[in-house]
Enzyme design. Structure first.
Site, PDB file in Angstrom:
ATOM      1  CG  HIS A   1      93.588 -22.263 -62.783  1.00  0.00           C
ATOM      2  ND1 HIS A   1      92.634 -21.376 -63.044  1.00  0.00           N
ATOM      3  CD2 HIS A   1      93.467 -22.886 -61.599  1.00  0.00           C
ATOM      4  CE1 HIS A   1      91.664 -21.298 -62.041  1.00  0.00           C
ATOM      5  NE2 HIS A   1      92.182 -22.344 -61.333  1.00  0.00           N
TER       6      HIS A   1
ATOM      7  CG  ASP B   1      93.678 -17.822 -62.383  1.00  0.00           C
ATOM      8  OD1 ASP B   1      94.170 -18.428 -63.477  1.00  0.00           O
ATOM      9  OD2 ASP B   1      92.592 -17.390 -62.155  1.00  0.00           O
TER      10      ASP B   1
END
Length: 431
Positions: free
Chosen positions: A277, A254
């Site tokens: 991310h 993430d």
């Protein structure tokens, strides 16, 4: 037998330790020279040197057994309680040993200058059923003038927590067997804290989080979890101010770093990110809440194969402001969304996301010297609110090309700003 990924991880760990021994003077660019960065100073000896004479509290002297099997929770509590009140104390987790511990709260306040030296491995229980709590594994709270450092590892062993998790492609929405998965390491209500040199790995959820903290230095961390691990943010900062983060390597499933509501005066230099991310400000404004984020400066980063590069994300229906944000000297390598502002962010299932008129205002965002390659056609995307447009955007010296060759493009909706220097793909900002 090492595979290529394991070998790269060891190389990166070596690089970070070398950098940490060099007083943390950041280079102008992200490139690292082994010859110029390596010093003969032994990292463990250096980390244990605090100038004046110190008293070392070895966890083994309080009953800890570093065999990876014995439960050392109570031994660590005893060692912490003894060291916390002692002047010029160092709590030591010795090297080459694995100490299994369950959920712990390292409670302050402690004597000023207290240091927690991690040279071995602190490991969590493998079986989620054996965890005492389901929200946070290791908590540090109400500490001032505290440092946790060393060349050791904090291994939250989260693989069993990830079972049954499913992430929607190119979204942040994840459904899991375990609806509540714990954070690995959390700092709450702390000031003048330094975190240096550690490896934090395999968290069930976020790896390292801060709330209500001030005057924090983070140096030369390696944070590592598999790309498929869900919601495993690297470093999350919220309701906190005056952070200085340098020379960290983050590889997770993430956000490499996320700056949440209440974050201000955050400096991030020379961050290596990927997979993951990217760097995110937000998400902000969920459930019609108010948010304020200001004075966030990122100077020097390399994103490799990430879902996003530099991103601001807000929910519809929120209020408040994001201002004085600067992304500078960032290299993108095959990144899906290199530059993105998204005021229509929604991490829930689509039928729960509805159009609303209010939004968190975004004003005063600067992008300087952002270069590299985009894995998607739209390399620059500004999707701003119909009622509260994004304003005060400055783009200077942008060069983003498609990884596959050819020309990338920009997308703008209600985005206003100016450009300086060469801009590619061509800007679509409204003056």
């Amino acid at each position: 037998m090492f595979n290529n990924h394991s070998l790269m991880f060891l190389v990166l760990h070596f690089i970070v330790i070398c950098i940490a021994a060099d007083e943390f003077h950041p280079p102008e660019t992200l490139s690292i020279s082994f010859a110029s960065r390596f010093h003969k100073t032994n990292w463990r000896s250096r980390a244990l040197s605090h100038g004046d004479a110190v008293t070392v509290f070895n966890v083994e002297m309080y009953g800890a057994v570093g065999d990876g099997i014995y439960d050392n929770t109570q031994a660590f509590e005893r060692a912490w309680n003894a060291a916390c009140v002692a002047p010029k104390a160092v709590l030591l987790v010795p090297r080459k040993k694995i100490f299994l511990v369950n959920n712990l709260v390292f409670q302050g306040p402690c004597s000023p200058g207290f240091a927690f030296q991690v040279e071995g491995t602190i490991a969590a229980p493998k079986d989620p059923a054996k965890w005492n709590k389901k929200d946070i594994w290791l908590t540090f709270q109400q500490l001032q003038s505290f440092q946790i450092n060393g060349s050791g590892t904090i291994n939250a062993d989260g693989s069993a927590w990830w079972e049954g998790c499913r992430e929607e492609i190119h979204t942040d929405f994840v459904s899991c067997k375990f609806s509540q998965r714990p954070v690995a390491v959390h700092f709450g209500n702390c000031s003048r804290v330094t975190v240096t040199g550690l490896t934090i790995t395999n968290s069930p959820n976020f790896h390292l989080t801060f709330n209500d903290c001030e005057a924090v230095k983070i140096r030369a961390l390696i944070i590592f979890s598999p790309e498929y691990s869900p919601n495993t943010d690297g470093i999350d900062i919220g309701t906190s101010k005056h952070f200085d983060v340098r020379h960290c390597i983050v590889s997770t499933g993430d956000d490499c770093m996320a700056l949440g509501n209440g974050s201000s005066h955050i400096l991030i230099k020379n961050l290596t990110c990927g997979p993951g991310h990217g760097i995110s400000i937000g998400s902000l404004g969920k459930f019609n809440s108010s948010a304020m984020v200001s004075t966030i400066h990122i100077d020097g980063a390399r994103m490799t194969g990430t879902q996003n590069g530099v991103r601001i994300k807000t929910w519809q229906g929120g209020s408040g402001m994001v201002k004085d944000i600067q992304f500078k000297n960032v290299e993108m390598i095959n990144v899906n969304n290199p530059i993105i502002i998204d005021q229509y962010y929604c991490a829930d299932t689509p039928n729960l996301c509805r159009n609303q008129t209010s939004a968190v205002q975004i004003n005063g965002v600067t992008f300087i010297n952002i270069t590299g390659t985009s894995a998607s056609q739209v390399a620059v995307k500004f999707a701003c609110s119909d009622t509260i447009a994004c304003g005060g955007i400055l783009m200077k010296d942008i060069s983003l090309k498609l990884s596959s060759g050819g020309q990338a493009s920009s997308f703008c909706e209600n985005a206003h700003g100016i450009t300086r220097g060469d801009i590619f793909p061509p800007s679509c900002l409204k003056n």
